[in-house]
Motif scaffolding. Sequence first.
Motif, PDB file in Angstrom:
ATOM      1  N   ILE A  44       0.845  -1.104  -0.133  1.00 39.23           N
ATOM      2  CA  ILE A  44       0.129   0.032   0.192  1.00 39.23           C
ATOM      3  C   ILE A  44       0.761   1.267   0.057  1.00 39.23           C
ATOM      4  N   VAL A  66      -6.964   2.472   3.153  1.00 39.26           N
ATOM      5  CA  VAL A  66      -6.771   1.393   3.860  1.00 39.26           C
ATOM      6  C   VAL A  66      -7.950   0.226   3.889  1.00 39.26           C
ATOM      7  N   ARG A  98      -8.023  -3.072   4.706  1.00 34.02           N
ATOM      8  CA  ARG A  98      -7.893  -4.095   5.802  1.00 34.02           C
ATOM      9  C   ARG A  98      -6.631  -3.839   6.653  1.00 34.02           C
ATOM     10  N   MET A  99      -6.697  -4.501   7.866  1.00 38.05           N
ATOM     11  CA  MET A  99      -5.855  -4.570   8.707  1.00 38.05           C
ATOM     12  C   MET A  99      -5.056  -5.874   8.734  1.00 38.05           C
ATOM     13  N   GLY A 132      -2.008  -1.105   8.816  1.00 40.47           N
ATOM     14  CA  GLY A 132      -3.342  -0.695   8.524  1.00 40.47           C
ATOM     15  C   GLY A 132      -4.045  -0.372   9.937  1.00 40.47           C
ATOM     16  N   SER A 161      -3.623   5.751   4.228  1.00 40.69           N
ATOM     17  CA  SER A 161      -2.420   5.115   4.828  1.00 40.69           C
ATOM     18  C   SER A 161      -1.568   6.342   5.280  1.00 40.69           C
TER      19      SER A 161
END
Length: 1251
Positions: free
Chosen positions: A138, A144, A146-147, A178, A197
């Motif tokens: 990313i 963002v 997803r984590m 994330g 991000s």
Amino acid sequence: MKQIIREGDVVPRMVFIVRGSIRRTQNLSKGMVATSVLEPGGFLGDELLSWCLRRPFIDRLPASSATFVCLESTEAFGLDAQNLRYITDHFRYKFANERLKRTARYHSSNWRTWAAVNIQVAYRRYRQRTRGLVTLIIREGDVVPRMVFIVRGSIRRTQNLSKGMVATSVLEPGGFLGDELLSWCLRRPFIDRLPASSATFVCLESTEAFGLDAQNLRYITDHFRYKFANERLKRTARYHSSNWRTWAAVNIQVAYRRYRQRTRGLVTLIIREGDVVPRMVFIVRGSIRRTQNLSKGMVATSVLEPGGFLGDELLSWCLRRPFIDRLPASSATFVCLESTEAFGLDAQNLRYITDHFWYKFANERLKRTARYHSSNWRTWAAVNIQVAYRRYRQRTRGLVTLIIREGDVVPRMVFIVRGSIRRTQNLSKGMVATSVLEPGGFLGDELLSWCLRRPFIDRLPASSATFVCLESTEAFGLDAQNLRYITDHFRYKFANERLKRTARYHSSNWRTWAAVNIQVAYRRYRQRTRGLVTLIIREGDVVPRMVFIVRGSIRRTQNLSKGMVATSVLEPGGFLGDELLSWCLRRPFIDRLPASSATFVCLESTEAFGLDAQNLRYITDHFWYKFANERLKRTARYHSSNWRTWAAVNIQVAYRRYRQRTRGLVTLIIREGDVVPRMVFIVRGSIRRTQNLSKGMVATSVLEPGGFLGDELLSWCLRRPFIDRLPASSATFVCLESTEAFGLDAQNLRYMTDHFWYKFANERLKRTARYHSSNWRTWAAVNIQVAYRHYRQRTRGLVTLIIREGDVVPRMVFIVRGSIRRTQNLSKGMVATSVLEPGGFLGDELLSWCLRRPFIDRLPASSATFVCLESTEAFGLDAQNLRYITDHFRYKFANERLKRTTRYHSSNWRTWAAVNIQVAYRRYRQRTRGLVTLIIREGDVVPRMVFIVRGSIRRTQNLSKGMVATSVLEPGGFLGDELLSWCLRRPFIDRLSASSATFVCLESTEAFGLDAQNLRYITDHFRYKFANERLKRTARYHSSNWRTWAAVNIQVAYRRYRQRTRGLVTLIIREGDVVPRMVFIVRGSIRRTQNLSKGMVATSVLEPGGFLGDELLSWCLRRPFIDRLPASSATFVCLESTEAFGLDAQNLRYITDHFRYKFANERLKRTARYHSSNWRTWAAVNIQVAYRRYRQRTRGNEIDWRSYGIVVGGFAEQREVRFGKWLLRNGIKGCRRTLLRILKKKLMNEERIKG
């Protein structure tokens, strides 16, 4: 030539050329064109450099400033825009510094070349470090989604700070990225837009990770809000700080793993509040949580059990008037809590049902008696929809299938063969006309008027009604184009004046009459052509080839002036596509292919062959003197019909002559001006060489065997300085017949000339012959072939290593054709080399290994290295088969007389042994048509007992003093009888017995076997027969006769079981195994065997109505609960074909927890011994009652109770009597009256509910 990119197109990547060449063409002002050729090391797409460095940055990719076309086979690699931007941003200090701007004209040609070199250097460094370009996860500022939690590997984090500073760190396993989503999840009021991000993340190596997308992460934080957003946490830690984020990430992973343990997968979100509702869902098994946001931050939560439903907003949508196409939004969020089974009706099908039963769902009486669209009304409507759905399923075995809707375009006319279709048409004032089309009916007749309409309109008509299948229906269809062809072909029939006077044109009767005639015409064509007419080419289409008819017929249709049509039929010998003849002979020549002057359609199955435009042009150019001479023009009208026929005949004659000579049309090897990829040497056949000279002259010669082509490569190989671009061919080469040749490609040819440089480029040669002349080329070609043949003799391709000295020898190999070099290392660095010719062998170390006593399992090592010198044919015997032969003929290979007459294991002995082994091998091949097949070796474990049906097997047993006993087992014989003693031995031993002999198939053999477990089951079942005292007195126990008698009885028992069960007894579960489910028997019988103390065995048979796996009942009710499933207390085996149904452990636990007040109440404990046999029987009955009620609620009333062992009569008394007998058979005595009273009450309640 292949076009890479056109001028003005978007540039997606920057490309760097490795091998080959690319032409660059740029349009300048005043019609001027600039052309150049990019060599290896060049690049294209450099417009991206300015795009990457532009500030402020613009997302739109730049356009190409030129057109690029490949001139030859080209190798290149590319960097797409995102990766190129990453490199320039990462090295911005290098590409955009102030010093560079002063010393070079920024963005100039020199600067672009310098930048391209630096980008390639950076790319190669990254490749060395990462074995692949860095993978961007990313970019800073991107959304963002997803984590991500890192499991293995590492990721670099780069963040831009103020004043051009950059902060870089590496995330190790256990780290995460994330985490901006955490603040997003907990923010109040909530904002739908995902956060950006704060840094750029790039993989440094192969990395494993798992991620939680934004919606699932939000679900977890909302579910555990008391944990992530409480006041105490805010006081003890800086909220949203780095420590808090780390703490939150750990807790999220813990919550995730717990959910995985409970649900074996993260909670599944079905639909979110506010999302569009696509279907209405009815729950069959499992549970779904419903969460609805109320005012003032309140949340209403409920759980939908089997029989519940969701998506009921669609009901109001279906019944709303005026109707609105936009689907409604969900009023709540629904999430699966466990594995759930459900079925759904999408919006269109649900609307169809409510419209079909409008009188039921939207009548005035219903509106007065119930609050319209209320909760009760929705429940009532859901029940009725499921009832209607099941009725349709019974009638159609599938939901009604919509064929076409009123107003949709009609693509084809359909004729019904079997089944029925409902036709629904909307009339004025809300009236609806409905009819059913039976076999012989048709739909899509709007196409008839469309076909006959004049002037013709291309737009297809709309359907005048809606058509729906009522059952499984068979039909065939004619699409619009085929239907139009038939009506045009029989226009005199469908559109004549007489018909218009006798019937109302386009009326219902006329449409029926037309449909019948279309089907008749269709069937006649099917009889003639076995398929509908096939269109070859349409008038006005491009003609790709000239076709000559061999068998069959083709109709030719040509449109003339004033609407006239000329039609003719081409018979065998005819042709089509003759427009190409004029195209081939036209001067000046035009590349555009001509158009067809007529339409051609196959009338039947037709065979033909064709010559495409290029091959036809080649023939006419080759025989130009014949097709375009002046005499012909005077005697016949040039390009007339007669001339075309004459030309077609001559083309076929020329084609057949070439076919006789070459068994295929002339094959073009290379065209003048094309790149020369290899030098070719002719072995057999001939090749024509054609070279264009000045003033239109052409030089033609024929290359015979020994000739060569592609000699331009010789000058290319010897040129200094060397140029990578391959030379162009100076002539055109075409095969005149079937030709054999071999070639050396450019790289191999260059290797040879460099290797023998002293020979091809010495000064003496230059003085005695004109360098690079024709004679020199011939001399060089001869020398290259000589060098090539030397290499072929030495290697015949690269040397093939068979086995290396010191490696294990897996087989003995006998050479049939070819040669193998043997190399052996001696002492003091000496090497012994020899060549093995046909008849030789290798791997003879195995001979000593086979005959060695005592025998050693470890295979010997090779004493030398063996390499193929040429293409070699050989066959091999692996170690086991070789050992079998030497053991079988041991009297021959290891006798005392042989040892005295020759040196044992010497070279002569090995040769003699190899000859004898080959003789024995060939004899066996003659007898068995394949090498002997070893079934089992003496001393190996016996896995099964085998009974011979057809064929023969040799039995070999080693006796004392080196004696061997050999016998042949015929059909009816058996082997593996050692298992009989193993089965009957007491105390029993688990270890299988060893074979007392070696068994080998002598021919193709058919047999069947019983493995050890099944054989043991039969002997235990008939122990009174196999191990009784009387048998022991009358026959020697375990003797040969007893074994034969036992084998016969085992086969008899096996066949009886096969007749009863159509398969051997089936073991359901063994005593001590884990119990996965509780099973209730419907039909058949199951034997229950339980081992008691002192070797006693308790056996019983479970009849229909019985059950097994009742250990799960205690497991379900135990507190505290234990996840480990219980073990079975007995062994259960099917005695016959058995029908049963089962409830697995999780579902059984759900029922017992749901009705815990029933299964674990205090009153029950006083009236029956808790967890006793009677209690288990009572519990099993209640579980089946609960299960059947759920089946009635969720799968309708189609269940036949009698199929489950409970006879249901017309009255409650019949149920009581029959059910009572069933309970008495199952051993219930103490609580029989109580159970009958409870059951009677339940059944009467059900009668009242149904009434």
